[in-house]
Design an enzyme around this catalytic site. Structure first.
Site, short mmCIF file in Angstrom:
data_model
loop_
_atom_site.label_atom_id
_atom_site.label_comp_id
_atom_site.label_asym_id
_atom_site.label_seq_id
_atom_site.Cartn_x
_atom_site.Cartn_y
_atom_site.Cartn_z
CD GLN A 197 -2.78 -1.50 0.39
OE1 GLN A 197 -3.64 -0.64 0.20
NE2 GLN A 197 -2.77 -2.65 -0.29
NE ARG A 217 0.73 4.78 2.93
CZ ARG A 217 1.16 5.79 3.70
NH1 ARG A 217 0.95 5.78 5.01
NH2 ARG A 217 1.81 6.80 3.16
CB ALA A 238 -11.32 0.76 3.56
CG HIS A 239 -7.36 0.27 0.35
ND1 HIS A 239 -6.48 -0.72 0.02
CD2 HIS A 239 -8.57 -0.24 0.08
CE1 HIS A 239 -7.12 -1.77 -0.44
NE2 HIS A 239 -8.40 -1.50 -0.42
CG ASN A 240 -7.42 3.26 -3.31
OD1 ASN A 240 -6.88 2.28 -2.80
ND2 ASN A 240 -6.81 4.03 -4.19
#
Length: 349
Positions: A197, A217, A238-240
């Site tokens: 990540q 991230r 969460a990511h994105n």
């Protein structure tokens, strides 16, 4: 705090009705307030509480009257009360640390503007940039190349991992972790192999993040928290994920990866959202809802799976009446059987 009612009226540009010479020394709710404290009434439906409150003075909407009470009439009592409380806290002793504590560990390559405050045992890594007016309390961690804009307030035990970008006037409460790895694995020959990540987190101006929040991230690019968004305690992003401007995200919300949330969205407590969906501008998702599909702009939904709120409430009301419906069906069935029996007997006699 020691301040006259007349001075309070001047500060909030309000209309004074009553004893302006009364000196107040605190703030409280309308039910708990004492005769030396200020309170407020913002919703006219609670107007009957004015007669019973012991408060020395009350901030009220401009149309409210209450003979015998000292009132300060303003356009927005809740906002005026908040501004006065913030004004008093600025002068409170020990409200914020000042200077650099001798136990803080600051890398030689970190850049701190003049006047930045850093508490005990905080670590600031190489390449970090902390702008003027920032206050970082004790036992925090600021990773390498992480940047904080002007006037940020970071409470104890916050972790800001590497290469995070934080805007201006951001407040982050204790226990929050920004920039932890996103949850990503690929299964190979029965084993879960971690996917790196390597993205970042970007937090806009005037965001507030509650206690024990985790913001992952991105896998490659960035997880975004838009300007003015307010995040309550115990939220996982969460990511994105991309969150728009001025959203309200209440406690225990979980937002799965790559979800896009528009502006002015409200996510009530314990809402769960699957990944890769879109929540339109102004949507409202009621508490404990499970969102498994995209939600249109302005739509209000409830339930798991989430559905239009009026439909969900109607269906839920029917569920509460199941026992009555069962009794009704049994009664109708019995009546039909009796009629059939009577019809049979009539035909055979």
């Amino acid at each position: 705090m020691q301040i006259s009612v007349a001075e309070i009226a001047r500060l909030v540009k309000g209309e004074l009705v009553g004893d302006g010479g009364l000196v107040l020394s605190g703030f409280s709710g309308i039910k708990e307030a004492k005769n030396n404290e200020l309170t407020f009434l913002s919703n006219p439906k609670y107007e009957p509480l004015l007669q019973d409150t012991q408060a020395g003075a009350i901030l009220v909407p401009r149309q409210i009257s209450c003979p015998g009470k000292t009132l300060i009439r303003v356009d927005n009592p809740s906002l005026s009360f908040t501004e006065l409380l913030n004004h008093s806290l600025k002068d409170a002793p020990g409200y914020k640390p000042s200077g650099i504590h001798p136990t803080a560990v600051i890398a030689p390559g970190a850049k701190l503007a003049a006047g930045v405050a850093v508490g005990a045992y905080t670590v600031i890594e190489e390449g970090a940039v902390i702008a003027e007016g920032c206050v970082i309390y004790a036992n925090c961690y600021v990773g390498h190349e992480t940047c904080l804009g002007k006037d940020c307030l970071v409470y104890p035990q916050v972790v800001l991992r590497e290469k995070i970008l934080v805007g201006e006037r951001v407040i982050i409460h204790s226990g929050t972790v920004v920039g932890s790895d996103g949850y990503g694995y690929v299964t190979v020959d029965g084993r879960h192999v971690k996917i790196p990540q390597v993205g970042t987190v970007v937090i806009g101006n005037d965001v507030e993040i509650g206690a024990n929040v985790t913001i992952d991230r991105a896998r490659f690019e960035k997880t975004v928290i838009g300007e003015g968004t307010k995040i309550d305690n115990l939220v996982h992003i969460a990511h994105n994920v991309t969150i728009g401007k001025h959203c309200l995200i209440v406690a225990q919300v979980g937002i799965s990866g790559s979800t896009r949330i528009g502006n002015y969205v409200v996510l009530a407590g314990q809402v769960g959202i699957v990944g890769h969906v879109e929540i339109g501008d102004g949507a409202v998702i009621a508490a404990q809802s499970g969102v498994s599909h995209s939600i249109r702009a302005g739509e209000q939904v409830f339930g798991s799976p989430a559905q239009p709120i009026k439909e969900a409430f109607r269906n839920n009301a029917h569920l509460q009446r199941l026992d009555k419906y069962v009794d009704m069906i049994k009664g109708l069935k019995k009546r039909i059987e009796e009629l059939e029996k009577k019809s049979y007997e009539t035909k055979n006699h």
